[in-house]
Design a protein around this motif. Structure first.
Motif, short mmCIF file in Angstrom:
data_model
loop_
_atom_site.label_atom_id
_atom_site.label_comp_id
_atom_site.label_asym_id
_atom_site.label_seq_id
_atom_site.Cartn_x
_atom_site.Cartn_y
_atom_site.Cartn_z
N PHE A 202 1.12 1.64 1.20
CA PHE A 202 1.80 2.82 0.69
C PHE A 202 1.94 3.88 1.76
CE2 PHE A 202 1.20 1.01 -3.39
CZ PHE A 202 2.13 1.63 -4.21
N ARG A 203 3.11 4.50 1.79
CA ARG A 203 3.38 5.63 2.69
C ARG A 203 3.94 6.76 1.85
NH1 ARG A 203 6.92 4.33 7.60
NH2 ARG A 203 6.10 6.36 8.14
N LEU A 204 3.69 7.95 2.29
CA LEU A 204 4.27 9.12 1.66
C LEU A 204 5.53 9.47 2.44
CD1 LEU A 204 4.09 11.47 -0.39
CD2 LEU A 204 2.75 12.70 1.33
N VAL A 205 6.64 9.61 1.74
CA VAL A 205 7.90 9.96 2.37
C VAL A 205 8.27 11.37 1.92
CG1 VAL A 205 10.35 9.40 2.59
CG2 VAL A 205 8.65 7.56 2.40
N LEU A 206 8.39 12.27 2.88
CA LEU A 206 8.77 13.65 2.59
C LEU A 206 10.23 13.83 2.95
CD1 LEU A 206 5.70 15.48 4.19
CD2 LEU A 206 6.04 14.89 1.78
N ALA A 207 11.03 14.17 1.95
CA ALA A 207 12.45 14.41 2.18
C ALA A 207 12.76 15.85 1.82
CB ALA A 207 13.28 13.46 1.32
N GLY A 208 13.60 16.46 2.62
CA GLY A 208 13.98 17.84 2.37
C GLY A 208 13.79 18.69 3.61
N ASP A 209 14.48 19.80 3.63
CA ASP A 209 14.38 20.70 4.76
C ASP A 209 12.97 21.24 4.92
OD1 ASP A 209 17.10 20.53 5.40
OD2 ASP A 209 17.63 22.14 4.01
N ALA B 178 7.77 3.72 -5.24
CA ALA B 178 6.86 3.29 -6.29
C ALA B 178 6.62 4.43 -7.28
CB ALA B 178 5.52 2.84 -5.68
N MET B 179 6.74 5.66 -6.78
CA MET B 179 6.59 6.83 -7.63
C MET B 179 7.31 8.01 -7.00
SD MET B 179 2.62 7.89 -6.89
CE MET B 179 1.98 6.22 -6.93
N LEU B 180 7.58 9.01 -7.80
CA LEU B 180 8.23 10.22 -7.34
C LEU B 180 7.33 11.40 -7.64
CD1 LEU B 180 10.80 11.74 -6.33
CD2 LEU B 180 11.48 11.88 -8.73
N VAL B 181 7.13 12.23 -6.64
CA VAL B 181 6.31 13.43 -6.80
C VAL B 181 7.18 14.62 -6.48
CG1 VAL B 181 4.28 14.67 -5.97
CG2 VAL B 181 4.24 12.18 -6.11
#
Length: 75
Positions: free
Chosen positions: A21-28, A69-72
């Motif tokens: 699992f990796r955390l993907v940060l999207a956004g400015d 796998a999930m959305l936070v």
């Protein structure tokens, strides 16, 4: 909104999530960018977090959501 809290939660859950699992940060990046970077480094998560920045390509967003796998959405 509150990416630092999401990063800290990810750090606490990593053992249960498994090594893939990796955390993907999207956004400015926002005013908290320095704190985000400091938190990632403090928790030793640089290799486990992808910072994508702003994603405006609709197909890329579709792929991100489909592969998640999930959305936070921390606020």
């Amino acid at each position: 909104k509150n990416p630092v809290r999401a990063i800290e939660a990810f750090a606490r859950c990593r053992d249960r999530l498994g090594p893939g699992f990796r955390l993907v940060l999207a956004g400015d990046k926002t005013w908290s960018a320095r704190e985000v970077d400091a938190t990632i480094d403090r928790l030793g998560l640089r290799a486990h977090i992808a910072e994508l920045g702003h994603v405006d390509d609709v197909e890329a967003l579709v792929q991100l959501y489909a592969g998640a796998a999930m959305l936070v959405y921390p606020s």
